[in-house]
Design a protein around this motif. Sequence first.
Motif, PDB file in Angstrom:
ATOM      1  N   LEU A 316     -16.728   6.770 -11.253  1.00 36.37           N
ATOM      2  CA  LEU A 316     -15.313   6.446 -11.431  1.00 36.37           C
ATOM      3  C   LEU A 316     -14.519   6.753 -10.168  1.00 36.37           C
ATOM      4  CD1 LEU A 316     -13.037   5.600 -13.416  1.00 36.37           C
ATOM      5  CD2 LEU A 316     -12.856   8.012 -14.063  1.00 36.37           C
ATOM      6  N   ILE A 317     -14.718   7.936  -9.594  1.00 38.57           N
ATOM      7  CA  ILE A 317     -13.986   8.350  -8.388  1.00 38.57           C
ATOM      8  C   ILE A 317     -14.335   7.442  -7.205  1.00 38.57           C
ATOM      9  CG2 ILE A 317     -13.798  10.187  -6.674  1.00 38.57           C
ATOM     10  CD1 ILE A 317     -14.060  12.178  -9.049  1.00 38.57           C
ATOM     11  N   ALA A 318     -15.627   7.117  -7.052  1.00 36.47           N
ATOM     12  CA  ALA A 318     -16.040   6.243  -5.953  1.00 36.47           C
ATOM     13  C   ALA A 318     -15.439   4.850  -6.105  1.00 36.47           C
ATOM     14  CB  ALA A 318     -17.567   6.153  -5.910  1.00 36.47           C
ATOM     15  N   SER A 319     -15.432   4.329  -7.329  1.00 35.66           N
ATOM     16  CA  SER A 319     -14.893   2.991  -7.593  1.00 35.66           C
ATOM     17  C   SER A 319     -13.415   2.907  -7.254  1.00 35.66           C
ATOM     18  CB  SER A 319     -15.115   2.634  -9.073  1.00 35.66           C
ATOM     19  OG  SER A 319     -14.410   1.473  -9.438  1.00 35.66           O
ATOM     20  N   VAL A 320     -12.630   3.863  -7.746  1.00 34.36           N
ATOM     21  CA  VAL A 320     -11.178   3.813  -7.523  1.00 34.36           C
ATOM     22  C   VAL A 320     -10.846   4.054  -6.052  1.00 34.36           C
ATOM     23  CG1 VAL A 320      -8.949   4.709  -8.264  1.00 34.36           C
ATOM     24  CG2 VAL A 320     -10.811   4.570  -9.899  1.00 34.36           C
ATOM     25  N   SER A 321     -11.643   4.873  -5.374  1.00 33.92           N
ATOM     26  CA  SER A 321     -11.421   5.102  -3.937  1.00 33.92           C
ATOM     27  C   SER A 321     -11.595   3.809  -3.147  1.00 33.92           C
ATOM     28  CB  SER A 321     -12.390   6.167  -3.420  1.00 33.92           C
ATOM     29  OG  SER A 321     -12.187   7.406  -4.060  1.00 33.92           O
ATOM     30  N   LEU A 322     -12.628   3.037  -3.493  1.00 35.86           N
ATOM     31  CA  LEU A 322     -12.844   1.750  -2.815  1.00 35.86           C
ATOM     32  C   LEU A 322     -11.732   0.754  -3.147  1.00 35.86           C
ATOM     33  CD1 LEU A 322     -16.714   1.228  -3.102  1.00 35.86           C
ATOM     34  CD2 LEU A 322     -15.366   1.489  -1.006  1.00 35.86           C
ATOM     35  N   MET A 323     -11.213   0.826  -4.375  1.00 39.01           N
ATOM     36  CA  MET A 323     -10.081  -0.031  -4.741  1.00 39.01           C
ATOM     37  C   MET A 323      -8.870   0.269  -3.858  1.00 39.01           C
ATOM     38  SD  MET A 323     -10.624   0.246  -8.855  1.00 39.01           S
ATOM     39  CE  MET A 323      -8.907  -0.044  -9.235  1.00 39.01           C
ATOM     40  N   ALA A 324      -8.615   1.551  -3.626  1.00 33.76           N
ATOM     41  CA  ALA A 324      -7.508   1.941  -2.740  1.00 33.76           C
ATOM     42  C   ALA A 324      -7.726   1.377  -1.338  1.00 33.76           C
ATOM     43  CB  ALA A 324      -7.386   3.462  -2.697  1.00 33.76           C
ATOM     44  N   LEU A 325      -8.971   1.438  -0.861  1.00 30.65           N
ATOM     45  CA  LEU A 325      -9.290   0.881   0.456  1.00 30.65           C
ATOM     46  C   LEU A 325      -9.009  -0.618   0.490  1.00 30.65           C
ATOM     47  CD1 LEU A 325     -10.546   1.101   3.289  1.00 30.65           C
ATOM     48  CD2 LEU A 325     -12.795   0.752   2.227  1.00 30.65           C
ATOM     49  N   GLY A 326      -9.401  -1.323  -0.576  1.00 36.94           N
ATOM     50  CA  GLY A 326      -9.147  -2.761  -0.635  1.00 36.94           C
ATOM     51  C   GLY A 326      -7.665  -3.082  -0.552  1.00 36.94           C
ATOM     52  N   HIS A 327      -6.840  -2.317  -1.245  1.00 33.96           N
ATOM     53  CA  HIS A 327      -5.394  -2.542  -1.201  1.00 33.96           C
ATOM     54  C   HIS A 327      -4.832  -2.283   0.201  1.00 33.96           C
ATOM     55  CE1 HIS A 327      -4.915  -3.458  -5.346  1.00 33.96           C
ATOM     56  NE2 HIS A 327      -5.186  -2.254  -5.793  1.00 33.96           N
ATOM     57  N   LEU A 328      -5.303  -1.239   0.844  1.00 30.23           N
ATOM     58  CA  LEU A 328      -4.813  -0.925   2.197  1.00 30.23           C
ATOM     59  C   LEU A 328      -5.211  -2.019   3.190  1.00 30.23           C
ATOM     60  CD1 LEU A 328      -5.497   2.931   2.344  1.00 30.23           C
ATOM     61  CD2 LEU A 328      -3.273   1.771   2.127  1.00 30.23           C
ATOM     62  N   VAL A 329      -6.425  -2.555   3.037  1.00 26.11           N
ATOM     63  CA  VAL A 329      -6.856  -3.662   3.912  1.00 26.11           C
ATOM     64  C   VAL A 329      -6.006  -4.898   3.648  1.00 26.11           C
ATOM     65  CG1 VAL A 329      -8.769  -5.205   4.481  1.00 26.11           C
ATOM     66  CG2 VAL A 329      -9.208  -2.773   4.130  1.00 26.11           C
ATOM     67  N   MET A 330      -5.686  -5.153   2.374  1.00 27.27           N
ATOM     68  CA  MET A 330      -4.832  -6.293   2.039  1.00 27.27           C
ATOM     69  C   MET A 330      -3.437  -6.121   2.642  1.00 27.27           C
ATOM     70  SD  MET A 330      -4.336  -9.217   0.496  1.00 27.27           S
ATOM     71  CE  MET A 330      -5.296  -9.584  -0.987  1.00 27.27           C
ATOM     72  N   ALA A 331      -2.891  -4.901   2.569  1.00 22.10           N
ATOM     73  CA  ALA A 331      -1.573  -4.636   3.147  1.00 22.10           C
ATOM     74  C   ALA A 331      -1.585  -4.872   4.657  1.00 22.10           C
ATOM     75  CB  ALA A 331      -1.145  -3.202   2.838  1.00 22.10           C
ATOM     76  N   LEU A 332      -2.633  -4.381   5.329  1.00 19.65           N
ATOM     77  CA  LEU A 332      -2.747  -4.569   6.774  1.00 19.65           C
ATOM     78  C   LEU A 332      -2.900  -6.041   7.117  1.00 19.65           C
ATOM     79  CD1 LEU A 332      -2.866  -2.963   9.408  1.00 19.65           C
ATOM     80  CD2 LEU A 332      -5.352  -2.865   9.161  1.00 19.65           C
ATOM     81  N   ASN A 333      -3.665  -6.744   6.296  1.00 14.05           N
ATOM     82  CA  ASN A 333      -3.861  -8.181   6.495  1.00 14.05           C
ATOM     83  C   ASN A 333      -2.538  -8.938   6.424  1.00 14.05           C
ATOM     84  OD1 ASN A 333      -5.032 -10.915   6.270  1.00 14.05           O
ATOM     85  ND2 ASN A 333      -4.629 -10.688   4.084  1.00 14.05           N
ATOM     86  N   LEU A 334      -1.728  -8.636   5.413  1.00 13.04           N
ATOM     87  CA  LEU A 334      -0.449  -9.330   5.259  1.00 13.04           C
ATOM     88  C   LEU A 334       0.538  -8.929   6.353  1.00 13.04           C
ATOM     89  CD1 LEU A 334      -0.033  -9.055   1.376  1.00 13.04           C
ATOM     90  CD2 LEU A 334      -0.721 -11.070   2.689  1.00 13.04           C
ATOM     91  N   TYR A 335       0.523  -7.659   6.715  1.00 13.64           N
ATOM     92  CA  TYR A 335       1.449  -7.167   7.741  1.00 13.64           C
ATOM     93  C   TYR A 335       1.134  -7.773   9.110  1.00 13.64           C
ATOM     94  CZ  TYR A 335       4.015  -3.901  10.715  1.00 13.64           C
ATOM     95  OH  TYR A 335       4.859  -3.348  11.655  1.00 13.64           O
ATOM     96  N   GLN A 336      -0.166  -7.878   9.430  1.00 13.58           N
ATOM     97  CA  GLN A 336      -0.578  -8.386  10.737  1.00 13.58           C
ATOM     98  C   GLN A 336      -0.633  -9.917  10.777  1.00 13.58           C
ATOM     99  OE1 GLN A 336      -0.987  -6.706  13.457  1.00 13.58           O
ATOM    100  NE2 GLN A 336      -0.961  -4.611  12.685  1.00 13.58           N
ATOM    101  N   GLY A 337      -0.638 -10.555   9.589  1.00 10.39           N
ATOM    102  CA  GLY A 337      -0.707 -12.023   9.557  1.00 10.39           C
ATOM    103  C   GLY A 337      -2.041 -12.548  10.025  1.00 10.39           C
ATOM    104  N   TRP A 338      -3.121 -11.927   9.607  1.00  7.09           N
ATOM    105  CA  TRP A 338      -4.459 -12.367   9.996  1.00  7.09           C
ATOM    106  C   TRP A 338      -4.791 -13.724   9.377  1.00  7.09           C
ATOM    107  CZ3 TRP A 338      -6.754  -6.833   8.963  1.00  7.09           C
ATOM    108  CH2 TRP A 338      -6.477  -6.019  10.054  1.00  7.09           C
TER     109      TRP A 338
END
Length: 467
Positions: A316-338
């Motif tokens: 459970l902890i590993a799964s939710v941690s990776l979910m947080a990583l996915g959201h942060l990558v999505m935020a960076l993607n939108l912010y940088q306009g990749w």
Amino acid sequence: MSDKGLNKLYIYKIALVASIGGFLFGYDLVIISGALPFLEADFGLSPAMKGFAVSSAILGAISGPLVGLWCADRLGRRKTMMLASFFFMISAIGSGLALGIWDFALWRFLGGVGIGLAMMSSPIYIAELAPPHLRGVLVNVNQLSNVIGINLAVIAGYLFSFDGWGWRWMMFSEGLPVVFLVMGLLVIPESPRWLVAQRRGGEALKILERINGRRRAEEELAEINAGLQQEAGGSFREAWQPGIRTALIIGTILMIFSQVNGVNMMLLYAPTIMAEAGVSMGSSAILSSIPVYFVILVCTLLAFPLIRKFSRRGLLIASVSLMALGHLVMALNLYQGWPPMFTLIPMFIGTGAFTLGFAPLSWIIASEIFPTRIRSKALAVVCFFLYLSSFVIAQFFPMLTDFFTRSFGDAAGVYVLFAAVCLSCVWFSWKKVPETKGLSLEEIGRFWQGKGATESSRKNGVPESVS
């Protein structure tokens, strides 16, 4: 625990039938997204009414656990699933024949009641029939059926994506799996734990004997009887007793986290998210979501060995941690306009991690964490807050996205918020969620009773060692 004497084929057949409710939940969730453009054209829907067309089923799902609360205890787990089938069928027929948005929403609301009934009773039923060492895997069959339903709904939405009666056939198509569910429910047994609670131990013994053999069945029946004698009578007041109250709070918060973590919005709005990012496959917005839905299907299959191998809390902890990583990558993607195609990467990370761990484990833990006498009542409360939080997040996600886009030029801030929610869930899982893997339902019940005695002793000033 040894598999000697265990009738695995019989157990898997039972789990497969019960999981059709999960299939219908997934199918219903996605089929409306394919029908929505045609509904908008036929009924002249405003943006607010488009949201109402989608959310009416979620509103019905909120009421489902309240109805199922009485049904699961009085009628039994199996008959509650049968009642859910009735709601699914009238919803499929009624919404397909709807003449306007208001009667369409009414039929969708009734289908949502079926969702609430099925998603409350199915996990309980599977958990109560499954041997402890197979319980996590078998409850995950419900999640697998859910994901299969999502994928088939995408295909059905594409096949029926034509003007005229196209969207109506999308609605009608939900009736076919309902027929299979009813046929299956006619041949599977009632939950033996519910039968014992109704003082029908002879019937329960026959079912347990078919699952585990005579010797183990008698031992398990004695354990169930002993557990029921130690537990309270099962009222809502007793569900708030020390110990059990802790289980109720943990189960409720965990299920709320399962809806407000943001990944569900990636699934529900996948075509919209990718279309806005410039990603498309051919001319169909529906087809553009297939890679994401295929990933969650593969990850759901991979979750079976992971659930058997690793602890509940660790996965459970590993799964939710990776979910947080996915959201942060999505935020960076939108912010940088990749580049637009890069949007698929954080969506794969987030949805894949969700279906590998959090999605199945939230239902597994909620279905096994409560003592037998109050399990249906506790899970009804949990499911009520689950669907309420699902409704709220589904309504506010477009508004949040619009706010951040207008205020900051992109929606990156939304995903930063979702990452913070996921990290809060990591902390909660680490600090509060107990490990239940490999324990019988009766052992889990005794654990909460012991914890309740400890809490009462502390409150009364008695040292913990004495209690």
